[in-house]
Design a protein around this motif. Structure first.
Motif, PDB file in Angstrom:
ATOM      1  N   SER A   1      11.280   0.026   4.735  1.00 41.76           N
ATOM      2  CA  SER A   1      10.749   1.373   4.534  1.00 41.76           C
ATOM      3  C   SER A   1      10.654   2.133   5.849  1.00 41.76           C
TER       4      SER A   1
ATOM      5  N   ASP B   1      14.132   3.245   6.801  1.00 41.65           N
ATOM      6  CA  ASP B   1      14.577   4.305   5.906  1.00 41.65           C
ATOM      7  C   ASP B   1      13.903   5.624   6.258  1.00 41.65           C
TER       8      ASP B   1
ATOM      9  N   ASP C   1      13.573   9.754   0.581  1.00 43.33           N
ATOM     10  CA  ASP C   1      12.709   8.660   1.021  1.00 43.33           C
ATOM     11  C   ASP C   1      12.316   7.765  -0.148  1.00 43.33           C
ATOM     12  N   ASP C   2      11.704   6.639   0.176  1.00 41.98           N
ATOM     13  CA  ASP C   2      11.471   5.571  -0.796  1.00 41.98           C
ATOM     14  C   ASP C   2      10.467   5.953  -1.882  1.00 41.98           C
TER      15      ASP C   2
ATOM     16  N   HIS D   1       6.204   8.819  -3.638  1.00 41.39           N
ATOM     17  CA  HIS D   1       6.860   8.439  -2.386  1.00 41.39           C
ATOM     18  C   HIS D   1       5.798   7.866  -1.438  1.00 41.39           C
TER      19      HIS D   1
ATOM     20  N   THR E   1       5.784   5.912   1.514  1.00 46.76           N
ATOM     21  CA  THR E   1       5.843   5.779   2.970  1.00 46.76           C
ATOM     22  C   THR E   1       5.531   7.072   3.694  1.00 46.76           C
TER      23      THR E   1
ATOM     24  N   MET F   1       8.641  -1.571  -3.862  1.00 50.74           N
ATOM     25  CA  MET F   1       9.307  -0.432  -3.244  1.00 50.74           C
ATOM     26  C   MET F   1      10.734  -0.288  -3.766  1.00 50.74           C
TER      27      MET F   1
ATOM     28  N   PHE G   1      14.317   2.109  -3.216  1.00 53.28           N
ATOM     29  CA  PHE G   1      14.962   2.932  -2.194  1.00 53.28           C
ATOM     30  C   PHE G   1      16.022   3.825  -2.805  1.00 53.28           C
ATOM     31  N   LYS G   2      16.150   4.986  -2.226  1.00 49.00           N
ATOM     32  CA  LYS G   2      17.096   5.977  -2.736  1.00 49.00           C
ATOM     33  C   LYS G   2      18.454   5.833  -2.053  1.00 49.00           C
TER      34      LYS G   2
ATOM     35  N   TYR H   1      14.159  11.071  -7.619  1.00 53.26           N
ATOM     36  CA  TYR H   1      14.420   9.752  -8.187  1.00 53.26           C
ATOM     37  C   TYR H   1      14.608   9.802  -9.701  1.00 53.26           C
TER      38      TYR H   1
ATOM     39  N   LEU I   1      20.365  -0.594   3.355  1.00 49.33           N
ATOM     40  CA  LEU I   1      19.574   0.475   3.971  1.00 49.33           C
ATOM     41  C   LEU I   1      20.020   0.755   5.391  1.00 49.33           C
TER      42      LEU I   1
END
Length: 455
Positions: free
Chosen positions: A31, A34, A91-92, A99, A101, A262, A264-265, A271, A404
């Motif tokens: 994270s 990212d 972002d994650d 989101h 983080t 978590m 991730f994109k 999302y 990532l």
């Protein structure tokens, strides 16, 4: 008996000194990497130029590193870096929260740097913030988001506050005060989606969470009702009828580490659009040369008001449009950051395909999976439904890091020398072994200085 605010505060010493599993640390590092990548890529975007012009961070002395170059006070660094990390909406994600983080890490990084905390202390505070905001999310319930609150901001402030309290070494009562003060600065609305406002309110959360901890350290008092009292945060922000949380869920985890959830994109959009993007990328290969008559998306009620914008013409509108992202996925087979460039937004093929998309709400459908139907002019109908809310299993965390890192390099190497990018990757990979978080922020400062304002 402790109230819920006290129980949240009681858990923080575990994150500060207790055992944190290696797999939780690995996800947290992922994270961190990212967030740095998406933040650097947005450092000189229009929203960031505008915010810098208004706040003028160069006029405020301080040693907290800014994404994009320079330094300022911890509060301004948290606000600016928190905004930068969300500008691209790349972002994650935690599926039950938002989101996680972006409101926490900017506050933690600023305080870790100026107070000379170790890399391990930074990572622990970051994890503690994630775990805290996720549990506050449980406290307010799912409909907090559904009625219009932007939970990344409204709940992320508690993650920022918890991480800041940890790094400042606050005692139990000061930590309770920190969380109580954070509750009165919580704000954020989904009506901001598709505008600068979405990222600005996340930067606000990062800064206000940090300020709450600093004020508690200085002796400030907070609302006597705390989060769960009469006229407190839960009474005003929780929708009546949502299930109540059991006390054990607020304790420090033994096996229920929210960080491990978590997501991730790998597409640069909301999302909620990712399930349909993945399905359409797969189905376009099955279609062959057949033309599309219509694309129908069966979505949950949560998608409505989140990512159902129509006639998208700007980058931010496109990122929150199921129709536009579906057009991208079918015509180009991708929805990366470059696909939302102004030239893409005016692409006649993409816009024509977007116009063929029908978004159909199904209240019984889960948010995780969009039902996609593609009606072709040769009489065939192709279908797909891909669940995007399954986190990587522990056996695949190294593979996730590798993917990532590729994303990180795709965002940063067009802007920076490879050696600068390598230094950032190495610092993040070894962050918990760094004697000082300044070793990481020095690499981040070097990257910021090398970015050109024209980006």
């Amino acid at each position: 008996m402790q109230d819920q605010t006290e129980m949240l505060a009681t858990a923080l010493p575990h994150y500060r000194t207790g055992e944190i599993p290696d797999e939780v640390r690995m996800v947290a590092k992922s994270s961190l990497l990212d967030w740095i990548g998406v933040s650097l890529a947005a450092a000189h975007s229009d929203p960031m130029r505008g915010l810098r012009d208004v706040l003028n961070p160069a006029a405020v002395p301080g040693n907290a590193t800014l994404i994009g170059g320079g330094s300022t006070s911890p509060m301004l660094a948290a606000r600016l870096n928190g905004t930068a990390g969300h500008v691209l909406d790349f972002d994650d994600v935690l599926s039950s929260f938002g989101h996680p983080t972006v409101p926490v890490l900017p506050a933690a990084l600023a305080l870790a740097e100026v107070h000379g905390a170790s890399g391990d202390a930074l990572l622990r505070a970051f994890i503690g913030g994630i775990e805290t905001e996720s549990r506050v999310s449980d406290m307010v319930g799912a409909r907090h988001y559904e009625v219009g609150f932007h939970s990344t901001a409204t709940l992320g402030i508690f993650g920022a506050a918890a991480a800041s309290a940890m790094l400042l070494g606050l005692d139990h009562e000061q930590t309770v005060t920190t969380l109580s003060l954070a509750s009165i600065s919580s704000s954020g609305l989904k009506s901001a989606f598709g505008s600068w406002g979405k990222s600005l309110q996340v930067g606000h959360a990062a800064a206000e969470g940090l300020i709450a901890a600093q004020l508690a350290q200085a002796g400030a008092t907070g609302p006597g009702t705390r989060l769960d009292g009469t006229q407190g945060y839960l009474r005003t922000h929780r929708v009546p009828g949502d299930p109540t949380i059991v006390a054990d869920q607020l304790a420090a985890p033994s096996d229920d580490w929210r960080t491990l959830g978590m997501l991730f994109k790998y597409h640069a959009s909301c999302y909620g659009t990712h399930s349909s993007i993945e399905s359409l990328r797969r189905l376009r290969g099955e279609a062959g040369d057949a033309d599309v008559r219509a694309i129908r998306l069966g979505v949950s009620s949560r998608h409505i008001g989140m990512c159902d914008q129509t006639n998208a013409r700007t980058e931010l509108q496109g990122k929150f449009s199921l129709a536009f992202t579906s057009g991208l996925a079918w015509v180009r087979g991708s929805a990366g950051e470059a696909d939302f460039h102004p030239s893409s937004m005016s692409d006649a093929q993409v816009q024509d395909m977007a116009a063929r998309v029908q978004v159909l709400e199904d209240p019984a459908r889960p948010f995780s999976t969009t039902e996609v139907e593609v009606e072709l002019n040769d009489g065939r109908t192709l279908t797909s439904a891909i669940d995007m809310t399954i986190p990587a299993p522990m056996s695949e965390l190294q593979d996730q890091w590798g993917r990532l890192e590729q994303k990180f390099r795709s965002l940063t190497e067009p802007l920076l020398e490879v050696a600068v990018v390598d230094a950032l990757v190495d610092a993040v990979r070894n962050v918990d072994d760094l004697g000082s978080a300044t070793e990481l922020t020095a690499a981040l400062a070097a990257a910021g200085a090398a970015l050109t304002p024209s980006h």
